[in-house]
Design a protein around this motif. Structure first.
Motif, PDB file in Angstrom:
ATOM      1  N   CYS A   8      43.012  23.800  12.467  1.00  0.00           N
ATOM      2  CA  CYS A   8      41.713  24.781  12.585  1.00  0.00           C
ATOM      3  C   CYS A   8      40.840  24.198  11.443  1.00  0.00           C
ATOM      4  O   CYS A   8      41.138  24.056  10.327  1.00  0.00           O
ATOM      5  N   PHE A  10      36.476  25.480  10.475  1.00  0.00           N
ATOM      6  CA  PHE A  10      35.304  26.015  11.078  1.00  0.00           C
ATOM      7  C   PHE A  10      34.203  25.100  10.590  1.00  0.00           C
ATOM      8  O   PHE A  10      33.071  25.768  10.755  1.00  0.00           O
ATOM      9  N   HIS A  47      36.591  25.169  17.264  1.00  0.00           N
ATOM     10  CA  HIS A  47      37.234  25.149  15.697  1.00  0.00           C
ATOM     11  C   HIS A  47      38.895  25.237  15.973  1.00  0.00           C
ATOM     12  O   HIS A  47      39.373  25.046  14.665  1.00  0.00           O
ATOM     13  N   TRP A 134      44.098  31.391  19.804  1.00  0.00           N
ATOM     14  CA  TRP A 134      42.717  31.313  19.238  1.00  0.00           C
ATOM     15  C   TRP A 134      41.945  32.375  20.114  1.00  0.00           C
ATOM     16  O   TRP A 134      42.063  32.624  21.293  1.00  0.00           O
ATOM     17  N   SER A 136      38.201  33.508  20.747  1.00  0.00           N
ATOM     18  CA  SER A 136      36.773  33.112  20.703  1.00  0.00           C
ATOM     19  C   SER A 136      35.848  34.320  20.408  1.00  0.00           C
ATOM     20  O   SER A 136      34.759  33.961  19.814  1.00  0.00           O
ATOM     21  N   LYS A 138      36.495  36.823  18.146  1.00  0.00           N
ATOM     22  CA  LYS A 138      36.482  37.006  16.808  1.00  0.00           C
ATOM     23  C   LYS A 138      36.092  35.773  16.153  1.00  0.00           C
ATOM     24  O   LYS A 138      36.197  35.744  14.870  1.00  0.00           O
ATOM     25  N   GLN A 139      36.379  34.530  16.658  1.00  0.00           N
ATOM     26  CA  GLN A 139      36.211  33.152  16.077  1.00  0.00           C
ATOM     27  C   GLN A 139      37.213  33.285  14.847  1.00  0.00           C
ATOM     28  O   GLN A 139      37.093  32.860  13.624  1.00  0.00           O
ATOM     29  N   GLN A 140      38.527  33.335  15.300  1.00  0.00           N
ATOM     30  CA  GLN A 140      39.452  33.097  14.461  1.00  0.00           C
ATOM     31  C   GLN A 140      40.802  32.729  15.057  1.00  0.00           C
ATOM     32  O   GLN A 140      40.892  32.848  16.248  1.00  0.00           O
ATOM     33  N   CYS A 141      41.727  32.159  14.242  1.00  0.00           N
ATOM     34  CA  CYS A 141      43.096  31.872  14.646  1.00  0.00           C
ATOM     35  C   CYS A 141      44.060  32.937  13.773  1.00  0.00           C
ATOM     36  O   CYS A 141      43.976  32.994  12.753  1.00  0.00           O
ATOM     37  N   GLN A 216      45.537  35.545   9.187  1.00  0.00           N
ATOM     38  CA  GLN A 216      44.035  35.202  10.118  1.00  0.00           C
ATOM     39  C   GLN A 216      43.199  34.142   9.433  1.00  0.00           C
ATOM     40  O   GLN A 216      42.999  34.399   8.199  1.00  0.00           O
ATOM     41  N   ASN A 218      39.652  32.266   9.587  1.00  0.00           N
ATOM     42  CA  ASN A 218      38.412  32.219  10.050  1.00  0.00           C
ATOM     43  C   ASN A 218      37.415  31.659   9.096  1.00  0.00           C
ATOM     44  O   ASN A 218      37.826  30.860   8.329  1.00  0.00           O
TER      45      ASN A 218
END
Length: 617
Positions: A8, A10, A47, A134, A136, A138-141, A216, A218
């Protein structure tokens, strides 16, 4: 079970170079093909890039991964390695909240649990797992690992990029991650190995997500925190109540772990732990008209060369015969010879990406290959000794008095074979003691406990968080290298959490080792098995095995380009090999004595050579 990997970033949009990133994901996933030989898949988001290798156990058609679901215009993608044992309960709860399921797989249950509960989904899970989602929205792994680390998950951060995978080899396929080891990594290898400090990946700046932790990742970076930890509580149950609760929790864990759409078996040594698992499993399967398949392990000619000791007082075969007759299982006796045992040392390193438990690993690797010919899932009695206090060191006054790891109280034998220059550069003693002290400081205790009970807590905690984790790591890597899934009912978090607070007086009731477990299982096991003294995983005493190790090691020493020359004292090692055979000086656990030291050094040399490890001191 499966293998997962990914990366990942960003600051990148991976969709702009889909072909390149898919090819990289495929390469990372390909390293895990033995964990998941049945199917593969990749996923690319803005990302995040995921890779998955699948071993089919539940819902062959519906459980394909990466699994993607949409909710309110947002996309969620999951890659998952593990098994949930409370799938039905979670699914039913989610259905009441309006979720509609397309499959019968636990994969979809896990993904929808995340979609509903977010990061708190882990609180609902009973099982063994390592996964990445993933998100989308929260735009986080989001990543998490089961409470006792049955399933592995390694990671590294390079600049703005997070790289992760089920095994270290998957990380090394990413161009930003290289196999480098510094002096602290060498302290892990020579001071603590084959154990590892919790969270340590041994290689420089590579880590393992600790058991019971989630992460987390991001745009702000990586945030890691525990979602579950052992907790100290006052135990108020009577002994009779404790026996009944232990029985209920254990039997429920075993029955839950029998769920499978593919053939299932148990490992049966004739010892107390594996016999309990096999007896409960046989009864549960019998109620559905099925017969349990069981396996036991030994070594060629071991009945001729076996040496009884306080660590290993008896052979397994007579007790296996008693158990198979009692439970009516279809049993297979497997034997490993010296050639397979020695050649397996190299395969064990490839499975683990590190030197490990020598022939304890290589034999299991061989046996699992044989089991896989007929089965895909097995249940094991691993972890009972850690939670019921079965090891001799639980009753060793020297352990109570010595501020050191119980299974490795002294570093003398390890240091004998190291070069003087390396010993000057490595803070070996200090490093090992520091890791010990950190673990002691983390031990959950009650303020009211006296010194004895406090020390018993410490020893119990060390065994659960270090020794048990080492054995689980070994079990996962050697089984999954053959596409075989292992399940460990004694590591059920409800059972371990309960037993952590049961006083030693109950576990050792009336001076009987593992009395609590014996009383919980008294009506399902033959008296001969209940009364058997603890005997660990079998080892070979064949003199030709030790001679074979010495032959391999002498070949290495004769090669002046062998990488291990930088680390060892060749003269001291030659003198050790010319001395009388010594099985009475374990340097790790109960089984790893001088012959296993030879095997460990062979593994270290192969590891350095095969992985091209860069040593930075």
């Amino acid at each position: 079970m499966c293998g997962i990997a990914g990366f990942c970033d960003f600051k990148e949009d991976f969709r702009l170079a889909q072909h390149k990133n898919k090819a990289l994901a495929e390469k990372m996933g390909a390293t895990l093909r033995y964990r998941g030989p049945d199917a593969s898949g990749e996923y690319i988001a803005e990302h995040a890039v995921f890779a998955h290798r699948r071993l089919i156990v539940i819902d062959p058609v519906g459980g394909l991964q990466p699994m993607i679901r949409m909710q309110d215009g947002c996309e969620y993608a999951l890659i998952y390695n593990g098994e949930l044992y409370n799938t039905d309960e979670i699914r039913n709860g989610l259905k009441k909240l309006g979720h509609v399921f397309d499959t019968t797989s636990d994969t979809e249950v896990l993904l929808r649990a995340y979609m509903q509960y977010g990061e708190q989904c882990v609180d609902y899970l009973n099982g063994i797992f390592a996964f990445a989602v993933w998100d989308s929205l929260k735009q986080q792994c989001f990543m998490a690992r089961d409470r006792f680390g049955v399933k592995p998950l390694f990671y590294a951060v390079r600049g703005s990029t997070l790289v992760f995978g089920s095994e270290l080899k998957a990380l090394f396929e990413h161009p930003s991650v290289k196999p480098v080891i510094d002096r602290y990594g060498l302290c892990e290898i020579f001071g603590l190995g084959p154990a590892r400090t919790p969270g340590c990946g041994v290689y420089k700046d590579i880590y393992e997500l600790m058991p019971g932790y989630s992460a987390q990742f991001n745009a702000e970076g990586l945030k890691i925190a525990p979602y579950w930890q052992l907790t100290a509580r006052e135990h108020t149950d009577s002994y009779a109540q404790t026996v009944e609760t232990t029985r209920s929790l254990l039997f429920d864990a075993i029955k839950r772990q029998l769920v499978s759409d593919v053939p299932i078996c148990t490992l049966l040594s004739g010892g107390l732990d594996s016999s309990v698992v096999s007896a409960v499993a046989a009864k549960a399967l019998g109620e559905n008209g099925k017969t349990l398949d069981t396996y036991s392990f030994d070594f060629v000619d071991n009945e001729r060369y076996f040496r009884a000791s306080s660590f290993q007082p008896s052979e397994d075969r007579p007790f296996v015969d008693i158990m198979t007759k009692a439970i009516g299982s279809n049993h297979r006796y497997l034997e490993c010879d010296n050639d397979d045992l020695i050649s397996g040392l190299y395969g064990a390193v490839l499975a683990k990406d590190l030197p490990g438990m020598a022939d304890v690993d290589s034999s299991l690797l061989y046996f699992c290959r044989r089991i896989k010919e007929n089965h895909t899932v097995c249940l094991s009695g691993e972890c009972a000794d850690e939670v019921f206090g079965g090891y001799p060191w639980f009753r060793d006054q020297e352990v109570y008095d010595t501020p050191a790891f119980p299974w490795s109280k002294k570093l003398d034998l390890r240091k004998e074979v190291l070069s003087c220059e390396l010993l000057r550069k490595l803070p070996l003693e200090d490093y090992v003691h520091e890791q010990y002290q950190k673990s002691i400081a983390r031990t959950p205790k009650l303020d009211c406990e006296d010194a004895l009970h406090s020390r018993q807590r410490e020893i119990s905690y060390l065994n659960i968080t270090w020794f048990m984790t080492t054995l689980l790591d070994r079990k996962d890597r050697m089984t999954m290298a053959n596409g075989l899934e292992v399940r460990v009912p004694f590591a059920d978090h409800r059972l371990v959490d309960y037993l952590y607070n049961v006083p030693w007086e109950f576990k050792y009731h009336e001076q009987e080792v593992k009395a609590l477990l014996k009383d919980a299982a008294r009506d399902i096991l033959p008296e001969e098995v209940l009364g058997r003294k603890k005997s660990p995983y079998p080892k070979t005493y064949h003199p030709e095995y030790e001679q074979g190790l010495k032959y391999e090691l002498r070949l290495i020493l004769s090669d002046r380009y062998a990488p291990i020359h930088r680390l060892i004292n060749a003269d001291a090692l030659k003198a050790l090999m010319n001395s009388e055979s010594d099985y009475g000086r374990p340097w790790f656990g109960q089984l790893m004595a001088v012959p296993q030291m030879y095997a460990y050094l062979i593994e270290i040399n192969f590891w350095l050579e095969h992985y091209g490890v860069d040593i930075v001191l």
